[in-house]
Motif scaffolding. Structure first.
Motif, PDB file in Angstrom:
ATOM      1  N   GLY A 439       0.833  -1.183   0.000  1.00 16.12           N
ATOM      2  CA  GLY A 439       0.000   0.000   0.000  1.00 16.12           C
ATOM      3  C   GLY A 439       0.873   1.239   0.000  1.00 16.12           C
ATOM      4  O   GLY A 439       1.831   1.344  -0.776  1.00 16.12           O
ATOM      5  N   ASP A 440       0.576   2.173   0.914  1.00 16.15           N
ATOM      6  CA  ASP A 440       1.396   3.379   1.033  1.00 16.15           C
ATOM      7  C   ASP A 440       2.459   3.257   2.113  1.00 16.15           C
ATOM      8  O   ASP A 440       3.230   4.190   2.338  1.00 16.15           O
ATOM      9  N   GLY A 441       2.508   2.116   2.798  1.00  9.78           N
ATOM     10  CA  GLY A 441       3.456   1.939   3.890  1.00  9.78           C
ATOM     11  C   GLY A 441       4.732   1.248   3.464  1.00  9.78           C
ATOM     12  O   GLY A 441       4.741   0.420   2.547  1.00  9.78           O
ATOM     13  N   CYS A 442       5.815   1.582   4.154  1.00  9.38           N
ATOM     14  CA  CYS A 442       7.124   0.967   3.883  1.00  9.38           C
ATOM     15  C   CYS A 442       7.741   0.482   5.193  1.00  9.38           C
ATOM     16  O   CYS A 442       7.489   1.052   6.268  1.00  9.38           O
ATOM     17  N   VAL A 443       8.569  -0.557   5.097  1.00  9.18           N
ATOM     18  CA  VAL A 443       9.293  -1.061   6.251  1.00  9.18           C
ATOM     19  C   VAL A 443      10.700  -1.438   5.811  1.00  9.18           C
ATOM     20  O   VAL A 443      10.909  -1.899   4.684  1.00  9.18           O
ATOM     21  N   ALA A 444      11.658  -1.201   6.695  1.00 12.99           N
ATOM     22  CA  ALA A 444      13.047  -1.588   6.444  1.00 12.99           C
ATOM     23  C   ALA A 444      13.566  -2.383   7.628  1.00 12.99           C
ATOM     24  O   ALA A 444      13.230  -2.083   8.783  1.00 12.99           O
ATOM     25  N   LEU A 445      14.368  -3.402   7.343  1.00 18.02           N
ATOM     26  CA  LEU A 445      15.117  -4.123   8.361  1.00 18.02           C
ATOM     27  C   LEU A 445      16.594  -4.049   8.021  1.00 18.02           C
ATOM     28  O   LEU A 445      16.978  -4.199   6.853  1.00 18.02           O
ATOM     29  N   TRP A 446      17.414  -3.797   9.043  1.00 14.98           N
ATOM     30  CA  TRP A 446      18.863  -3.873   8.903  1.00 14.98           C
ATOM     31  C   TRP A 446      19.387  -4.756  10.012  1.00 14.98           C
ATOM     32  O   TRP A 446      18.885  -4.712  11.156  1.00 14.98           O
ATOM     33  N   GLY A 474      14.679  -1.749  12.834  1.00 19.88           N
ATOM     34  CA  GLY A 474      13.444  -1.751  12.063  1.00 19.88           C
ATOM     35  C   GLY A 474      12.937  -0.331  11.914  1.00 19.88           C
ATOM     36  O   GLY A 474      12.887   0.416  12.903  1.00 19.88           O
ATOM     37  N   ILE A 475      12.582   0.056  10.700  1.00 21.02           N
ATOM     38  CA  ILE A 475      12.122   1.419  10.433  1.00 21.02           C
ATOM     39  C   ILE A 475      10.852   1.349   9.594  1.00 21.02           C
ATOM     40  O   ILE A 475      10.797   0.606   8.600  1.00 21.02           O
ATOM     41  N   CYS A 476       9.847   2.112   9.971  1.00 22.19           N
ATOM     42  CA  CYS A 476       8.619   2.201   9.191  1.00 22.19           C
ATOM     43  C   CYS A 476       8.481   3.598   8.593  1.00 22.19           C
ATOM     44  O   CYS A 476       8.979   4.580   9.154  1.00 22.19           O
ATOM     45  N   GLY A 477       7.808   3.685   7.466  1.00 18.96           N
ATOM     46  CA  GLY A 477       7.603   4.973   6.813  1.00 18.96           C
ATOM     47  C   GLY A 477       6.583   4.835   5.708  1.00 18.96           C
ATOM     48  O   GLY A 477       5.773   3.898   5.692  1.00 18.96           O
ATOM     49  N   SER A 478       6.624   5.727   4.745  1.00 20.07           N
ATOM     50  CA  SER A 478       5.658   5.704   3.655  1.00 20.07           C
ATOM     51  C   SER A 478       6.266   6.348   2.419  1.00 20.07           C
ATOM     52  O   SER A 478       7.358   6.931   2.462  1.00 20.07           O
ATOM     53  N   GLY A 479       5.556   6.210   1.293  1.00 12.63           N
ATOM     54  CA  GLY A 479       6.004   6.840   0.060  1.00 12.63           C
ATOM     55  C   GLY A 479       6.688   5.879  -0.893  1.00 12.63           C
ATOM     56  O   GLY A 479       6.508   4.653  -0.827  1.00 12.63           O
ATOM     57  N   ASP A 480       7.491   6.411  -1.785  1.00 12.95           N
ATOM     58  CA  ASP A 480       8.222   5.630  -2.772  1.00 12.95           C
ATOM     59  C   ASP A 480       9.262   4.736  -2.088  1.00 12.95           C
ATOM     60  O   ASP A 480      10.012   5.199  -1.224  1.00 12.95           O
TER      61      ASP A 480
END
Length: 517
Positions: A439-446, A474-480
């Motif tokens: 959807g419009d949500g993003c997640v990153a794991l390092w 862990g980081i959450c955000g949105s967009g491209d």
């Protein structure tokens, strides 16, 4: 090695094939009635859960031809005093208060009630578990209710009259409420045990005196308010005091079933303990639940000895336990004085679920240190639920940081993340980084060590990191997704395993504080 005549097999699970549905009922009232009818339609045999559909049927003013035999089988099972005997007894005492039972059924119930063991201060040598949060109140409530039903009868196991049992049970219920009101739940947000606790508290709402009833109703309100606050895209998720493998599929959990009863917009789930909610004569759900499910939240709050952080936007939800909690004393050290201070980094974990991120009802991400070497293990902690060794965990807004310090002697030398590869609209796994968009949500794991995609039972859903001194981010955000990934990489995470220090943006962000076990 030659194995003649033997068949070897391996089981794989495809979560993407699970059906996720919502109610098509025209109103909340019709929706709740359909839930109760679904429970009532089941004909389970005796034991710990057989009587729940009977309770639902009798609440609807119906009987099934097998109700008597199911009830008697349940009573025989209770008489054997196995673990969880308090579960069906709580429902049976509620049935006894109604007018749908035959005299034969009432007489048989009375026999069991008078002979039951209501706490470990009464004679008996059995397998019943008394002291967990849900069990304790179920026993106390049953003792109070049973004593009030038969005030002049002698309860043969304890030798007490019913009115004495009722007073003892009432005092214990009030003390249980005192603790919950002051401190919150030890089994906070538990997808397995919160429905049981709710059922136990509803028995106090309906069968306690007026003061107790009002207190208990507020506790039930609090339970539902927590579940609603942690709802995202129709599913309630969060850190949990006690959890099982169902954490992988929150849409099938008991707390999800409770959310479903409160809102027809929630993803459908089933739990027979909702028969208590449907049967309650006094309790009514808080108003405005649908609006609260959609509301953004940025909050830190306490439950018992833990501290929960929640960050919820229109695009994502990230929530975690803060380990150690900010209200705990420093410096951290092992010892008797430390035993009541909650979850401590470096200690052995149990069934605590530490953090959870979600971008959609079927898109869930978290990290744990397994307590078992293979999936589908029944150990506590298991492969996906709980933690063998607890990490230092801190959430800062839409970012969660963890540092694990796993002893050399621990048999599981890796940590891993649940990463629903096939659910993301876009995803990238590259070395120490993983990025996903739904959807419009993003997640990153390092992770401080390279990530490897694996398939233990779940296909391509494990990101494994070998090593015992490791850091996760862990980081959450949105967009491209590309823009989001670039912004995450720009934080330049770095971990020094010798000093157990995680740095972001060229400065220390988390230095491990814990104990050695």
């Amino acid at each position: 090695l030659v194995l003649e005549g033997e068949t070897l097999k391996r089981v794989f699970e495809l979560p993407v094939n699970q059906t996720i549905a919502v109610s098509d009922a025209p109103s909340l009232e019709a929706h709740q009635s359909a839930i109760l009818r679904d429970i009532a339609s089941r004909v389970n045999r005796g034991g710990r859960g057989g009587v729940m559909p009977v309770l639902a049927r009798h609440t609807l003013g119906e009987r099934h031809e097998e109700d008597e035999s199911v009830l008697f089988e349940s009573l025989d099972w209770i008489d054997g005093r196995p673990d969880c005997a308090d579960f069906p007894l709580a429902a049976i005492l509620r049935l006894y208060h109604g007018d749908s039972l035959t005299q034969k059924e009432r007489d048989r119930i009375k026999e069991t009630v008078l002979n039951f063991r209501y706490w470990h201060d009464e004679p008996g040598n059995d397998a019943m578990c008394f002291d967990s949060e849900n069990h304790a109140l179920l026993f106390h409530g049953c003792q109070m209710i049973a004593g009030n039903l038969f005030p002049e009868e002698v309860f043969t196991n304890s030798g007490r009259k019913g009115k004495e049992q009722a007073e003892i049970g009432k005092d214990r219920c009030e003390k249980w409420l005192d603790v919950i009101e002051a401190q919150g739940f030890r089994e906070f947000l538990s997808s397995t045990y919160m429905p049981l606790t709710c059922g136990a508290v509803l028995n106090l709402v309906d069968y306690g005196d007026e003061a107790m009833s009002q207190r208990a109703a507020k506790v039930v309100d609090t339970i539902f308010e927590m579940l609603v606050m942690h709802a995202f895209d129709g599913v309630t998720v969060g850190p949990q005091g006690r959890v099982y493998r169902g954490v992988l599929n929150p849409e099938t959990s008991g707390t999800q079933a409770m959310l479903v009863y409160a809102s027809k917009d929630a993803v459908m789930a089933h739990n027979d303990w909702l028969s208590f909610v449907g049967a309650s004569q006094k309790y009514r759900l808080p108003e405005g639940i649908d609006a609260q499910m959609q509301a953004a939240v940025s909050r830190k709050y306490r439950q018992a000895s833990v501290e929960i952080q929640l960050e919820k936007t229109a695009d994502f939800l990230l929530t975690s336990l803060q380990l150690p909690a900010s209200f705990q004393m420093a410096p951290l050290k092992e010892g008797p004085a430390h035993s009541a201070r909650g979850l401590i980094p470096g200690r052995q974990g149990y069934q605590q679920h530490l953090w959870h991120a979600t971008l959609a009802r079927d898109c869930h991400i978290f990290v744990n240190h397994p307590g078992a070497s293979f999936d589908m293990s029944s150990s506590r902690p298991g492969f996906w639920y709980g933690n063998g060794i607890l990490p230092h965990t801190v959430q800062d807004g839409a970012m969660v940081m963890q540092v694990f310090n796993i002893p050399d002697r621990h048999p599981i030398p890796f940590t891993h993340a649940h990463w629903p590869t096939e659910i993301f609209d876009q995803q990238i796994v590259d070395g120490q980084w993983a990025f996903g968009k739904k959807g419009d949500g993003c997640v990153a794991l390092w992770c401080s060590t390279p990530l490897k995609i694996g398939s233990e039972v779940l296909t391509d859903r494990e990101l494994r990191a070998e090593g015992q001194q490791v850091a996760w981010l862990g980081i959450c955000g949105s967009g491209d997704l590309d823009d989001f990934a670039a912004s995450c990489r720009a934080r330049q995470p770095d971990f020094d395993a010798a000093s157990l220090t995680l740095c972001l943006d060229g400065k220390t962000s988390l230095k491990y504080e814990g104990i050695s076990v």
